[in-house]
Design a protein around this motif. Structure first.
Motif, PDB file in Angstrom:
ATOM      1  N   UNK A 108       0.820  -1.223   0.000  1.00 42.74           N
ATOM      2  CA  UNK A 108       0.000   0.000   0.000  1.00 42.74           C
ATOM      3  C   UNK A 108       0.848   1.265   0.000  1.00 42.74           C
ATOM      4  N   UNK A 109       0.511   2.159  -0.923  1.00 42.85           N
ATOM      5  CA  UNK A 109       1.196   3.454  -1.009  1.00 42.85           C
ATOM      6  C   UNK A 109       0.270   4.484  -1.623  1.00 42.85           C
ATOM      7  N   UNK A 110       0.531   5.742  -1.299  1.00 41.63           N
ATOM      8  CA  UNK A 110      -0.311   6.813  -1.793  1.00 41.63           C
ATOM      9  C   UNK A 110       0.265   7.398  -3.077  1.00 41.63           C
ATOM     10  N   UNK A 111      -0.637   7.811  -3.959  1.00 41.98           N
ATOM     11  CA  UNK A 111      -0.232   8.489  -5.182  1.00 41.98           C
ATOM     12  C   UNK A 111      -0.569   9.968  -5.072  1.00 41.98           C
ATOM     13  N   UNK A 112       0.331  10.790  -5.553  1.00 45.31           N
ATOM     14  CA  UNK A 112       0.066  12.222  -5.554  1.00 45.31           C
ATOM     15  C   UNK A 112      -0.852  12.571  -6.715  1.00 45.31           C
ATOM     16  N   UNK A 113      -1.701  13.541  -6.512  1.00 40.73           N
ATOM     17  CA  UNK A 113      -2.614  13.988  -7.566  1.00 40.73           C
ATOM     18  C   UNK A 113      -1.877  14.844  -8.560  1.00 40.73           C
TER      19      UNK A 113
END
Length: 402
Positions: A397-402
Protein backbone atom coordinates in the motif's frame (compact mmCIF):
# COMPACT_ATOMS: atom_id res chain seq x y z
CA UNK A 1 2.85 -11.75 10.80
CA UNK A 2 3.72 -12.23 7.13
CA UNK A 3 7.37 -12.06 6.16
CA UNK A 4 9.03 -9.15 4.40
CA UNK A 5 8.10 -8.36 0.85
CA UNK A 6 10.55 -9.51 -1.79
CA UNK A 7 12.01 -6.98 -4.07
CA UNK A 8 13.51 -7.65 -6.85
CA UNK A 9 -7.59 -28.66 -19.49
CA UNK A 10 -10.03 -28.06 -23.81
CA UNK A 11 -11.31 -24.74 -25.10
CA UNK A 12 -10.24 -25.13 -28.71
CA UNK A 13 -13.53 -24.40 -30.43
CA UNK A 14 -14.34 -21.30 -28.42
CA UNK A 15 -10.85 -19.96 -28.96
CA UNK A 16 -10.98 -20.59 -32.68
CA UNK A 17 -14.35 -18.90 -33.10
CA UNK A 18 -13.49 -15.77 -31.17
CA UNK A 19 -12.65 -13.11 -33.68
CA UNK A 20 -12.76 -9.68 -32.56
CA UNK A 21 -0.70 -18.60 5.65
CA UNK A 22 2.40 -17.10 4.52
CA UNK A 23 4.01 -20.46 5.24
CA UNK A 24 6.67 -21.79 2.91
CA UNK A 25 5.26 -23.60 -0.11
CA UNK A 26 5.23 -27.36 0.07
CA UNK A 27 6.01 -28.24 -3.53
CA UNK A 28 3.79 -30.73 -5.23
CA UNK A 29 4.37 -32.58 -8.43
CA UNK A 30 1.56 -33.93 -10.52
CA UNK A 31 0.82 -36.25 -13.40
CA UNK A 32 -1.19 -33.40 -14.91
CA UNK A 33 0.44 -32.30 -18.14
CA UNK A 34 1.73 -28.80 -18.88
CA UNK A 35 -0.83 -26.58 -20.55
CA UNK A 36 1.86 -25.45 -22.96
CA UNK A 37 4.06 -28.37 -24.01
CA UNK A 38 2.18 -31.34 -22.49
CA UNK A 39 5.16 -32.33 -20.33
CA UNK A 40 4.40 -34.05 -17.04
CA UNK A 41 7.43 -32.34 -15.46
CA UNK A 42 5.46 -29.66 -13.61
CA UNK A 43 5.76 -28.48 -10.01
CA UNK A 44 3.60 -26.29 -7.76
CA UNK A 45 5.28 -23.01 -6.79
CA UNK A 46 2.49 -20.87 -5.30
CA UNK A 47 -0.72 -21.81 -3.48
CA UNK A 48 -3.10 -19.17 -2.12
CA UNK A 49 -5.84 -21.65 -1.22
CA UNK A 50 -9.45 -21.68 -2.34
CA UNK A 51 -10.47 -18.34 -3.82
CA UNK A 52 -13.72 -16.84 -5.16
CA UNK A 53 -14.50 -17.10 -8.84
CA UNK A 54 -12.97 -13.96 -10.32
CA UNK A 55 -15.69 -12.96 -12.79
CA UNK A 56 -18.68 -13.95 -10.68
CA UNK A 57 -20.27 -10.76 -9.34
CA UNK A 58 -23.44 -11.79 -7.45
CA UNK A 59 -26.25 -9.34 -6.84
CA UNK A 60 -25.99 -7.61 -3.46
CA UNK A 61 -28.93 -9.61 -2.10
CA UNK A 62 -27.36 -12.98 -3.02
CA UNK A 63 -26.43 -14.72 0.23
CA UNK A 64 -23.04 -16.33 0.66
CA UNK A 65 -21.02 -18.34 0.75
CA UNK A 66 -19.94 -17.91 -2.86
CA UNK A 67 -18.26 -20.68 -4.86
CA UNK A 68 -14.54 -21.15 -4.25
CA UNK A 69 -11.95 -23.06 -6.18
CA UNK A 70 -8.25 -23.89 -5.68
CA UNK A 71 -5.87 -21.20 -6.90
CA UNK A 72 -2.27 -22.21 -7.39
CA UNK A 73 0.57 -21.65 -9.83
CA UNK A 74 2.64 -24.42 -11.32
CA UNK A 75 5.91 -24.23 -13.28
CA UNK A 76 6.75 -26.50 -16.17
CA UNK A 77 10.40 -27.44 -15.75
CA UNK A 78 10.68 -28.15 -19.47
CA UNK A 79 9.13 -25.22 -21.35
CA UNK A 80 9.08 -22.90 -18.24
CA UNK A 81 5.43 -21.88 -18.70
CA UNK A 82 3.84 -20.77 -15.42
CA UNK A 83 0.20 -21.78 -15.26
CA UNK A 84 -2.81 -22.46 -13.08
CA UNK A 85 -2.77 -25.84 -11.40
CA UNK A 86 -5.49 -28.45 -11.69
CA UNK A 87 -8.84 -26.67 -11.42
CA UNK A 88 -12.11 -27.05 -13.26
CA UNK A 89 -13.01 -24.42 -15.82
CA UNK A 90 -15.49 -21.92 -14.45
CA UNK A 91 -18.79 -21.10 -16.11
CA UNK A 92 -18.22 -18.03 -18.23
CA UNK A 93 -20.05 -14.96 -16.97
CA UNK A 94 -21.63 -12.41 -19.27
CA UNK A 95 -19.06 -9.64 -19.78
CA UNK A 96 -19.91 -6.72 -17.51
CA UNK A 97 -16.82 -4.52 -17.72
CA UNK A 98 -16.54 -1.27 -19.64
CA UNK A 99 -13.37 -0.92 -21.66
CA UNK A 100 -11.05 1.71 -20.25
CA UNK A 101 -9.91 4.77 -22.15
CA UNK A 102 -6.37 3.52 -21.62
CA UNK A 103 -7.15 0.27 -23.43
CA UNK A 104 -8.90 2.00 -26.31
CA UNK A 105 -6.03 4.43 -26.82
CA UNK A 106 -3.50 1.62 -26.63
CA UNK A 107 -5.22 -0.31 -29.42
CA UNK A 108 -5.13 2.69 -31.72
CA UNK A 109 -1.51 3.56 -31.01
CA UNK A 110 -0.42 -0.09 -31.35
CA UNK A 111 -1.84 -0.38 -34.85
CA UNK A 112 -0.17 2.87 -35.90
CA UNK A 113 3.19 1.63 -34.59
CA UNK A 114 2.93 -1.80 -36.22
CA UNK A 115 1.98 -0.36 -39.61
CA UNK A 116 4.73 2.22 -39.31
CA UNK A 117 7.36 -0.43 -38.59
CA UNK A 118 5.92 -3.03 -40.96
CA UNK A 119 4.41 -0.95 -43.81
CA UNK A 120 4.11 -4.03 -46.01
CA UNK A 121 1.23 -5.18 -43.76
CA UNK A 122 -0.97 -2.18 -44.60
CA UNK A 123 -3.95 -3.31 -46.62
CA UNK A 124 -3.17 -6.98 -46.10
CA UNK A 125 -5.21 -9.89 -44.81
CA UNK A 126 -5.66 -9.91 -41.02
CA UNK A 127 -7.05 -12.25 -38.39
CA UNK A 128 -7.57 -11.42 -34.73
CA UNK A 129 -8.04 -13.80 -31.82
CA UNK A 130 -10.24 -11.67 -29.57
CA UNK A 131 -10.06 -11.11 -25.84
CA UNK A 132 -12.66 -10.57 -23.11
CA UNK A 133 -10.50 -7.59 -22.08
CA UNK A 134 -11.31 -5.81 -25.33
CA UNK A 135 -8.52 -3.88 -27.00
CA UNK A 136 -9.43 -5.05 -30.50
CA UNK A 137 -7.27 -3.82 -33.36
CA UNK A 138 -9.73 -4.65 -36.11
CA UNK A 139 -11.46 -1.30 -36.63
CA UNK A 140 -8.10 0.47 -36.86
CA UNK A 141 -6.78 -2.15 -39.28
CA UNK A 142 -9.90 -1.88 -41.44
CA UNK A 143 -9.40 1.89 -41.55
CA UNK A 144 -5.92 1.20 -42.92
CA UNK A 145 -7.37 -0.95 -45.71
CA UNK A 146 -6.90 -4.38 -44.21
CA UNK A 147 -9.28 -7.23 -44.96
CA UNK A 148 -10.44 -9.90 -42.51
CA UNK A 149 -9.33 -13.40 -43.42
CA UNK A 150 -12.05 -15.73 -44.57
CA UNK A 151 -12.81 -19.12 -43.10
CA UNK A 152 -9.58 -21.10 -43.03
CA UNK A 153 -7.67 -18.40 -44.90
CA UNK A 154 -4.18 -17.61 -43.73
CA UNK A 155 -3.39 -14.04 -42.77
CA UNK A 156 -0.45 -11.71 -43.30
CA UNK A 157 -1.02 -10.30 -39.82
CA UNK A 158 -2.36 -12.41 -36.95
CA UNK A 159 -3.15 -10.56 -33.74
CA UNK A 160 -3.70 -11.75 -30.17
CA UNK A 161 -3.94 -8.97 -27.58
CA UNK A 162 -4.42 -10.53 -24.13
CA UNK A 163 -6.50 -13.32 -25.58
CA UNK A 164 -4.58 -16.58 -25.19
CA UNK A 165 -4.40 -16.22 -21.39
CA UNK A 166 -8.10 -17.13 -21.35
CA UNK A 167 -7.50 -20.43 -23.12
CA UNK A 168 -7.30 -23.46 -20.84
CA UNK A 169 -4.85 -25.21 -23.18
CA UNK A 170 -2.11 -22.78 -24.09
CA UNK A 171 -0.24 -25.12 -26.44
CA UNK A 172 -3.26 -25.99 -28.56
CA UNK A 173 -4.31 -22.36 -28.80
CA UNK A 174 -0.79 -21.32 -29.77
CA UNK A 175 -0.93 -23.89 -32.55
CA UNK A 176 -4.14 -22.29 -33.85
CA UNK A 177 -2.37 -18.95 -34.10
CA UNK A 178 0.59 -20.48 -35.92
CA UNK A 179 -1.74 -22.23 -38.36
CA UNK A 180 -3.41 -18.94 -39.25
CA UNK A 181 -0.14 -17.27 -40.22
CA UNK A 182 0.67 -16.97 -43.91
CA UNK A 183 4.22 -17.51 -45.17
CA UNK A 184 6.20 -14.34 -44.55
CA UNK A 185 3.50 -13.08 -42.20
CA UNK A 186 3.71 -11.59 -38.71
CA UNK A 187 2.08 -12.88 -35.52
CA UNK A 188 1.74 -10.18 -32.86
CA UNK A 189 0.97 -11.35 -29.33
CA UNK A 190 0.56 -9.03 -26.37
CA UNK A 191 0.27 -10.47 -22.88
CA UNK A 192 0.75 -9.53 -19.24
CA UNK A 193 4.39 -10.24 -18.52
CA UNK A 194 5.34 -12.61 -15.70
CA UNK A 195 8.38 -10.46 -14.85
CA UNK A 196 6.50 -7.37 -13.52
CA UNK A 197 3.94 -9.67 -11.92
CA UNK A 198 6.75 -11.30 -9.95
CA UNK A 199 8.94 -8.28 -9.22
CA UNK A 200 5.96 -5.98 -8.55
CA UNK A 201 4.07 -8.50 -6.40
CA UNK A 202 0.99 -8.24 -8.62
CA UNK A 203 -0.52 -11.31 -6.99
CA UNK A 204 -4.10 -10.19 -7.61
CA UNK A 205 -3.62 -10.83 -11.34
CA UNK A 206 -3.44 -14.55 -10.49
CA UNK A 207 -7.04 -15.59 -10.87
CA UNK A 208 -9.41 -18.17 -12.24
CA UNK A 209 -9.89 -17.80 -15.97
CA UNK A 210 -6.32 -16.63 -16.54
CA UNK A 211 -4.75 -20.00 -17.26
CA UNK A 212 -1.17 -18.97 -18.12
CA UNK A 213 1.37 -16.39 -16.86
CA UNK A 214 3.81 -15.87 -19.65
CA UNK A 215 7.48 -15.09 -19.82
CA UNK A 216 9.27 -14.41 -23.09
CA UNK A 217 11.34 -17.52 -22.49
CA UNK A 218 8.26 -19.73 -22.23
CA UNK A 219 6.61 -18.17 -25.27
CA UNK A 220 9.80 -18.65 -27.26
CA UNK A 221 10.01 -22.31 -26.23
CA UNK A 222 6.42 -23.05 -27.24
CA UNK A 223 6.79 -21.03 -30.43
CA UNK A 224 9.63 -23.34 -31.51
CA UNK A 225 7.33 -26.33 -31.09
CA UNK A 226 5.06 -24.68 -33.65
CA UNK A 227 7.68 -23.63 -36.19
CA UNK A 228 7.84 -20.01 -35.08
CA UNK A 229 10.58 -17.78 -33.64
CA UNK A 230 10.38 -14.57 -31.63
CA UNK A 231 11.80 -11.82 -33.83
CA UNK A 232 11.40 -8.75 -31.61
CA UNK A 233 9.69 -7.59 -28.44
CA UNK A 234 8.41 -4.35 -26.96
CA UNK A 235 7.66 -3.59 -23.32
CA UNK A 236 4.34 -1.81 -22.80
CA UNK A 237 2.56 -0.43 -19.75
CA UNK A 238 -0.79 -2.20 -20.08
CA UNK A 239 -2.11 -4.15 -17.08
CA UNK A 240 0.87 -3.27 -14.94
CA UNK A 241 3.46 -4.40 -17.50
CA UNK A 242 3.01 -6.35 -20.71
CA UNK A 243 5.04 -7.54 -23.65
CA UNK A 244 4.19 -7.13 -27.30
CA UNK A 245 5.97 -9.95 -29.09
CA UNK A 246 6.47 -10.26 -32.84
CA UNK A 247 6.88 -13.79 -34.21
CA UNK A 248 7.48 -15.22 -37.66
CA UNK A 249 7.98 -18.62 -39.20
CA UNK A 250 11.48 -19.69 -38.19
CA UNK A 251 12.76 -19.57 -41.77
CA UNK A 252 11.70 -15.91 -42.06
CA UNK A 253 12.67 -14.65 -38.60
CA UNK A 254 15.62 -12.37 -37.91
CA UNK A 255 15.70 -11.90 -34.11
CA UNK A 256 16.99 -8.55 -32.89
CA UNK A 257 18.65 -7.35 -29.68
CA UNK A 258 15.34 -6.60 -27.94
CA UNK A 259 14.81 -10.34 -27.46
CA UNK A 260 18.13 -10.82 -25.66
CA UNK A 261 17.48 -7.82 -23.39
CA UNK A 262 14.17 -9.19 -22.08
CA UNK A 263 15.49 -12.73 -21.75
CA UNK A 264 18.44 -11.42 -19.71
CA UNK A 265 16.08 -9.48 -17.42
CA UNK A 266 13.98 -12.59 -16.87
CA UNK A 267 17.04 -14.68 -16.13
CA UNK A 268 18.34 -12.13 -13.61
CA UNK A 269 14.99 -12.12 -11.77
CA UNK A 270 14.83 -15.93 -11.68
CA UNK A 271 11.29 -16.26 -12.98
CA UNK A 272 11.99 -19.71 -14.38
CA UNK A 273 13.37 -20.85 -11.01
CA UNK A 274 10.88 -22.64 -8.79
CA UNK A 275 12.51 -21.44 -5.55
CA UNK A 276 12.44 -17.82 -6.67
CA UNK A 277 8.87 -18.09 -7.90
CA UNK A 278 7.80 -19.59 -4.55
CA UNK A 279 8.79 -16.32 -2.84
CA UNK A 280 5.75 -14.70 -4.51
CA UNK A 281 3.51 -16.47 -2.02
CA UNK A 282 5.23 -14.89 0.99
CA UNK A 283 5.20 -11.50 -0.73
CA UNK A 284 1.46 -11.82 -1.42
CA UNK A 285 0.65 -12.57 2.21
CA UNK A 286 2.81 -9.64 3.31
CA UNK A 287 1.07 -7.17 0.99
CA UNK A 288 -2.36 -8.50 1.95
CA UNK A 289 -1.58 -8.02 5.65
CA UNK A 290 -0.21 -4.55 4.98
CA UNK A 291 -3.38 -3.50 3.16
CA UNK A 292 -5.56 -4.71 6.01
CA UNK A 293 -3.38 -2.82 8.50
CA UNK A 294 -3.47 0.36 6.41
CA UNK A 295 -7.26 0.37 6.10
CA UNK A 296 -7.58 -0.41 9.82
CA UNK A 297 -5.34 2.58 10.56
CA UNK A 298 -7.53 4.89 8.47
CA UNK A 299 -10.68 3.58 10.18
CA UNK A 300 -9.17 4.16 13.64
CA UNK A 301 -8.33 7.72 12.61
CA UNK A 302 -11.97 8.32 11.58
CA UNK A 303 -11.27 8.52 7.86
CA UNK A 304 -13.81 7.28 5.34
CA UNK A 305 -12.35 4.87 2.77
CA UNK A 306 -14.21 3.88 -0.39
CA UNK A 307 -13.03 1.95 -3.41
CA UNK A 308 -12.78 2.65 -7.09
CA UNK A 309 -13.16 -0.23 -9.49
CA UNK A 310 -14.54 -3.76 -9.41
CA UNK A 311 -12.05 -5.60 -11.61
CA UNK A 312 -11.76 -9.35 -11.80
CA UNK A 313 -8.58 -9.12 -9.71
CA UNK A 314 -10.39 -7.50 -6.75
CA UNK A 315 -11.81 -10.74 -5.26
CA UNK A 316 -8.35 -12.26 -4.65
CA UNK A 317 -6.90 -9.00 -3.32
CA UNK A 318 -9.73 -8.30 -0.88
CA UNK A 319 -10.15 -11.92 0.18
CA UNK A 320 -6.47 -12.44 1.02
CA UNK A 321 -6.42 -9.04 2.74
CA UNK A 322 -9.50 -9.88 4.82
CA UNK A 323 -11.13 -6.62 3.79
CA UNK A 324 -14.89 -6.48 4.26
CA UNK A 325 -17.54 -3.79 4.51
CA UNK A 326 -16.24 -2.84 7.95
CA UNK A 327 -13.14 -1.41 6.24
CA UNK A 328 -14.52 -0.70 2.76
CA UNK A 329 -18.19 0.26 2.75
CA UNK A 330 -18.50 0.06 -1.02
CA UNK A 331 -16.63 0.42 -4.28
CA UNK A 332 -17.72 1.99 -7.55
CA UNK A 333 -17.32 1.10 -11.19
CA UNK A 334 -18.09 2.68 -14.56
CA UNK A 335 -19.75 -0.51 -15.82
CA UNK A 336 -23.55 -0.28 -15.38
CA UNK A 337 -23.77 -4.07 -15.47
CA UNK A 338 -21.89 -4.27 -12.16
CA UNK A 339 -24.09 -1.81 -10.27
CA UNK A 340 -26.25 -3.53 -7.68
CA UNK A 341 -23.79 -6.40 -7.51
CA UNK A 342 -20.94 -7.12 -5.10
CA UNK A 343 -17.39 -8.42 -4.98
CA UNK A 344 -17.55 -12.21 -4.51
CA UNK A 345 -16.08 -14.01 -1.53
CA UNK A 346 -16.08 -13.14 2.14
CA UNK A 347 -15.71 -9.39 1.63
CA UNK A 348 -19.28 -8.81 0.29
CA UNK A 349 -18.35 -5.24 -0.78
CA UNK A 350 -21.19 -3.68 -2.87
CA UNK A 351 -20.53 -2.12 -6.28
CA UNK A 352 -22.20 1.22 -7.00
CA UNK A 353 -22.08 3.97 -9.67
CA UNK A 354 -19.13 6.38 -9.69
CA UNK A 355 -21.47 9.26 -8.84
CA UNK A 356 -22.01 7.79 -5.38
CA UNK A 357 -18.30 7.96 -4.60
CA UNK A 358 -18.16 11.58 -5.70
CA UNK A 359 -21.19 12.38 -3.57
CA UNK A 360 -19.72 10.62 -0.52
CA UNK A 361 -16.40 12.52 -0.85
CA UNK A 362 -14.31 9.94 1.02
CA UNK A 363 -11.03 10.87 2.64
CA UNK A 364 -9.29 7.96 0.94
CA UNK A 365 -9.99 6.23 -2.38
CA UNK A 366 -8.64 2.69 -2.62
CA UNK A 367 -7.84 2.23 -6.33
CA UNK A 368 -8.60 -1.42 -7.06
CA UNK A 369 -7.99 -0.83 -10.78
CA UNK A 370 -4.41 0.08 -9.90
CA UNK A 371 -3.13 -0.59 -13.42
CA UNK A 372 -5.04 2.47 -14.69
CA UNK A 373 -4.60 4.56 -11.54
CA UNK A 374 -3.63 7.67 -13.49
CA UNK A 375 -6.79 7.46 -15.59
CA UNK A 376 -8.91 6.99 -12.45
CA UNK A 377 -7.37 9.95 -10.65
CA UNK A 378 -7.71 12.20 -13.69
CA UNK A 379 -11.39 11.26 -13.95
CA UNK A 380 -12.14 11.95 -10.29
CA UNK A 381 -10.10 15.17 -10.26
CA UNK A 382 -11.51 16.55 -13.53
CA UNK A 383 -13.72 19.06 -11.70
CA UNK A 384 -11.11 19.89 -9.05
CA UNK A 385 -11.78 16.94 -6.74
CA UNK A 386 -12.33 17.26 -3.01
CA UNK A 387 -8.86 16.64 -1.57
CA UNK A 388 -9.00 12.86 -1.39
CA UNK A 389 -5.93 10.69 -0.91
CA UNK A 390 -5.49 7.89 -3.47
CA UNK A 391 -4.28 4.57 -2.09
CA UNK A 392 -2.77 1.95 -4.41
CA UNK A 393 -2.59 -1.54 -2.86
CA UNK A 394 0.43 -3.06 -4.63
CA UNK A 395 3.28 -3.93 -4.54
CA UNK A 396 2.43 -2.77 -1.02
CA UNK A 397 0.00 0.00 0.00
CA UNK A 398 1.20 3.45 -1.01
CA UNK A 399 -0.31 6.81 -1.79
CA UNK A 400 -0.23 8.49 -5.18
CA UNK A 401 0.07 12.22 -5.55
CA UNK A 402 -2.61 13.99 -7.57
Amino acid sequence: MPGPVRRGLHDRQGDADMVTGGDAVTKKTSTVSCRGCASANVVQVVDVGDQPTADLFPTVDTPGPDPRHPLSLWLCRDCTLVQLGPVEAQIAEEPLAVESATSLAHAESSVKEILRDFPELAGGVVFEFGSPHGGSWLDHLYAAGSRLAGAGEKADLVVDVHGIVHSEHFGESFKLRAERLAPGGLLVMEFHHLLPLFVGNQFDTIRHGHWSYQSLRAVGNIAKLNGLTVESVRQVDMYGGSLMVMLRHTADAKPDASVDVVLADEEAAGIADEIQLASLQEAAWHAAGALHAELTRHKAAGRKVLGYGAPSKAPVLLDLSKVGTDLLEFTVDKAPGKHGRRIPGACMVPIRPVAELKAARPDVVLVLTWDIAEEVIAQLEADGGWGATYLVPLPEPHELRR
